[in-house]
Design a protein around this motif. Structure first.
Motif, PDB file in Angstrom:
ATOM      1  N   SER A  54       0.839  -1.198   0.000  1.00 21.66           N
ATOM      2  CA  SER A  54       0.000   0.000   0.000  1.00 21.66           C
ATOM      3  C   SER A  54       0.874   1.248   0.000  1.00 21.66           C
ATOM      4  O   SER A  54       2.005   1.234   0.477  1.00 21.66           O
ATOM      5  CB  SER A  54      -0.949   0.001   1.195  1.00 21.66           C
ATOM      6  N   MET A  55       0.316   2.340  -0.540  1.00 27.04           N
ATOM      7  CA  MET A  55       1.073   3.585  -0.694  1.00 27.04           C
ATOM      8  C   MET A  55       1.286   4.312   0.624  1.00 27.04           C
ATOM      9  O   MET A  55       2.339   4.859   0.876  1.00 27.04           O
ATOM     10  CB  MET A  55       0.353   4.520  -1.665  1.00 27.04           C
ATOM     11  N   ALA A  85      -4.566  -0.832   0.857  1.00 31.85           N
ATOM     12  CA  ALA A  85      -4.973  -0.862  -0.552  1.00 31.85           C
ATOM     13  C   ALA A  85      -6.309  -1.598  -0.658  1.00 31.85           C
ATOM     14  O   ALA A  85      -6.637  -2.438   0.189  1.00 31.85           O
ATOM     15  CB  ALA A  85      -3.913  -1.561  -1.379  1.00 31.85           C
ATOM     16  N   LYS A 107       1.341   0.552  -4.305  1.00 28.06           N
ATOM     17  CA  LYS A 107       2.623   1.112  -4.722  1.00 28.06           C
ATOM     18  C   LYS A 107       2.895   0.718  -6.166  1.00 28.06           C
ATOM     19  O   LYS A 107       2.570  -0.384  -6.593  1.00 28.06           O
ATOM     20  CB  LYS A 107       3.757   0.551  -3.878  1.00 28.06           C
ATOM     21  N   GLY A 150      -1.274   5.273  -7.566  1.00 28.44           N
ATOM     22  CA  GLY A 150      -1.689   4.026  -6.942  1.00 28.44           C
ATOM     23  C   GLY A 150      -2.927   3.403  -7.539  1.00 28.44           C
ATOM     24  O   GLY A 150      -3.498   2.493  -6.954  1.00 28.44           O
TER      25      GLY A 150
END
Length: 125
Positions: A21-22, A27, A50, A84
């Motif tokens: 996940s960013m 996410a 990501k 993303g």
């Protein structure tokens, strides 16, 4: 087998593995599968992932079968942008998904997998 004139299923994809996940938020994604006039369409959207910079890539799979005859069929790669977000559209034959021996009624799992690097991981399922 039921009448396949029209059927639509909406599936939420949730984060199964940390590290892809960013930011602080996990996410997530969605998958819409539509059957219409003996043709199948799959629409997948993901957010908060990501962007992979190495030789790995995100690949979306449908998994189905019965008993020990399980099989995963690749629907294609999802390319995630710098924000993303990514999406995938895939058309298939409901009677032979991905030219395999199982039909749409035997599907039970959808997953976003990352191949390469340390093997096979599933950020979303």
């Amino acid at each position: 087998m039921y009448n396949r004139r029209y059927d639509k299923v909406f599936i939420m994809l949730r984060q199964e593995l940390n590290g892809f996940s960013m930011g602080q938020q996990p996410a997530w994604g969605s998958c819409i599968m539509e059957l219409k006039n003996k043709k199948g369409k799959l629409f997948v959207t993901v957010q908060g992932l990501k962007k992979l910079t190495d030789d790995r890539n995100y690949e979306f799979f449908v998994i189905g079968g019965m008993g020990t005859a399980m099989r995963g069929v690749s629907c294609g790669n999802i390319f995630v942008d710098q924000y993303g977000k990514g999406e995938l559209k895939w058309e298939f034959d409901p009677d032979a998904i991905g030219q395999s021996c199982f039909c749409v009624e035997q599907l039970h799992t959808v997953a976003l997998l990352v191949k390469g690097g340390y093997g096979l991981t599933a950020p979303l399922a």
